[in-house]
Enzyme design. Structure first.
Site, mmCIF file in Angstrom:
data_model
loop_
_atom_site.group_PDB
_atom_site.id
_atom_site.type_symbol
_atom_site.label_atom_id
_atom_site.label_comp_id
_atom_site.label_asym_id
_atom_site.label_seq_id
_atom_site.Cartn_x
_atom_site.Cartn_y
_atom_site.Cartn_z
ATOM 1 N N ASP A 89 -49.348 -12.542 -9.964
ATOM 2 C CA ASP A 89 -49.282 -13.595 -10.983
ATOM 3 C C ASP A 89 -47.840 -14.081 -11.116
ATOM 4 O OD1 ASP A 89 -49.958 -15.288 -13.081
ATOM 5 O OD2 ASP A 89 -50.970 -13.746 -14.251
ATOM 6 N N GLY A 103 -47.264 -16.810 -20.104
ATOM 7 C CA GLY A 103 -48.153 -17.574 -20.969
ATOM 8 C C GLY A 103 -47.767 -19.015 -21.195
ATOM 9 N N GLU A 111 -54.771 -13.117 -18.408
ATOM 10 C CA GLU A 111 -53.790 -12.572 -17.444
ATOM 11 C C GLU A 111 -53.477 -11.119 -17.760
ATOM 12 O OE1 GLU A 111 -50.473 -15.251 -17.650
ATOM 13 O OE2 GLU A 111 -51.280 -16.506 -16.058
HETATM 14 C C1 A5P Z 1 -49.792 -18.823 -17.151
HETATM 15 O O1 A5P Z 1 -50.195 -18.789 -18.460
HETATM 16 C C2 A5P Z 1 -48.447 -18.197 -17.069
HETATM 17 O O2 A5P Z 1 -48.355 -16.880 -17.500
HETATM 18 C C3 A5P Z 1 -47.835 -18.374 -15.709
HETATM 19 O O3 A5P Z 1 -48.056 -17.288 -14.889
HETATM 20 C C4 A5P Z 1 -46.388 -18.580 -15.937
HETATM 21 O O4 A5P Z 1 -46.253 -19.572 -16.936
HETATM 22 C C5 A5P Z 1 -45.657 -19.002 -14.673
HETATM 23 O O5 A5P Z 1 -46.098 -20.266 -14.287
HETATM 24 P P1 A5P Z 1 -45.410 -21.078 -13.122
HETATM 25 O O6 A5P Z 1 -45.664 -20.306 -11.878
HETATM 26 O O7 A5P Z 1 -46.120 -22.398 -13.141
HETATM 27 O O8 A5P Z 1 -43.970 -21.205 -13.463
#
Ligand code: A5P
Length: 234
Positions: A89, A103, A111
């Protein structure tokens, strides 16, 4: 803006995403994160699947489930597959102990559940996400129930944060789970664990975006290379 050449971090994200996709082995159960870097990773996995790699993906959001399905990947829900080999992630901030803020993309509760289910939790970020202290460049997203959201925000404010309900296209942003998100501006945190415990204890809070002592690997994409940081899961 996924993979968009107008995104200055696109190449760095791609490096981290491609590296992480190589961590997946045949037969694995893999949590699929959300956000732009995870999107690149899922696309890299689809490429590997076309080359014969077999695995089952467990998505952390409707958006990533739709993407995975459209790419022909086999997916399952976390209730069908509650134990995973690896979750990959993105993150919004990473500190030197590999604690995270997540988030900003709006998928933090799912997540966190999918991350908790995995033996290994790999994070893919570009170098801009590295901070000395969490809260430096990102607010802490907190998922709360819509009922009484103003009251819950007052309680969060009493902890020293400045909560702002997230809005999308003029409407309150609603998560896949039907909750609101308040982005809590806190500044660089000296004791993220204390804030995490205090927020989590509030009635009305579903989950917060502090992912502490969870990541086992952080893959940092730079313009020319990746760095891989590791720690044992506690
Ligand atoms: C999703 O809610 C987030 O936790 C993403 O994993 C986090 O914001 C990273 O996103 P980007 O890869 O778009 O920067």
């Amino acid at each position: 803006m996924t993979g968009d050449i107008r995104d200055p971090a696109a190449a760095m994200k791609q490096r981290a995403a491609s590296y992480a996709a190589e961590m997946v082995q045949d037969g694995m159960l893999v949590g699929l994160g959300s956000g732009s870097t995870s999107t690149l990773m899922v696309r890299a996995l689809a490429e590997r699947a076309r080359g014969g790699l077999g695995f089952i993906g467990v998505p952390t959001s409707e958006a990533i489930a739709n993407l995975a399905t459209s790419l022909g990947l086999q997916i399952a829900s976390i209730d069908d597959q509650p134990r995973l080999d690896l979750t990959i992630d993105g993150a919004d901030e990473v500190d030197p102990q590999l604690n995270l803020v997540k988030g900003l993309g709006g998928a933090l509760l799912r997540e966190k559940i999918v991350a908790s289910a995995a033996s290994r939790f790999a994070i893919i970020v570009d170098e801009r996400k590295l901070v000395q202290r969490l809260g430096t460049r990102s607010p802490i997203p907190v998922e709360i129930v819509p009922f009484g959201w103003r009251r819950t925000s007052i309680e969060i404010e009493a902890l020293g944060a400045r909560p702002e309900r997230r809005v999308l296209d003029g409407q309150p942003y609603v998560t896949d789970g039907g909750h609101y998100i308040v982005d809590c501006h806190v500044g660089p945190l000296e004791d993220p664990a204390r804030l995490a415990a205090s927020i989590k204890a509030l009635t009305g809070v579903v989950e917060h975006g502090l992912f502490l002592s969870m990541a086992t690997t952080v893959i940092v994409g730079y313009a020319e290379r990746v760095d891989v940081l590791t720690r044992e899961r506690s």
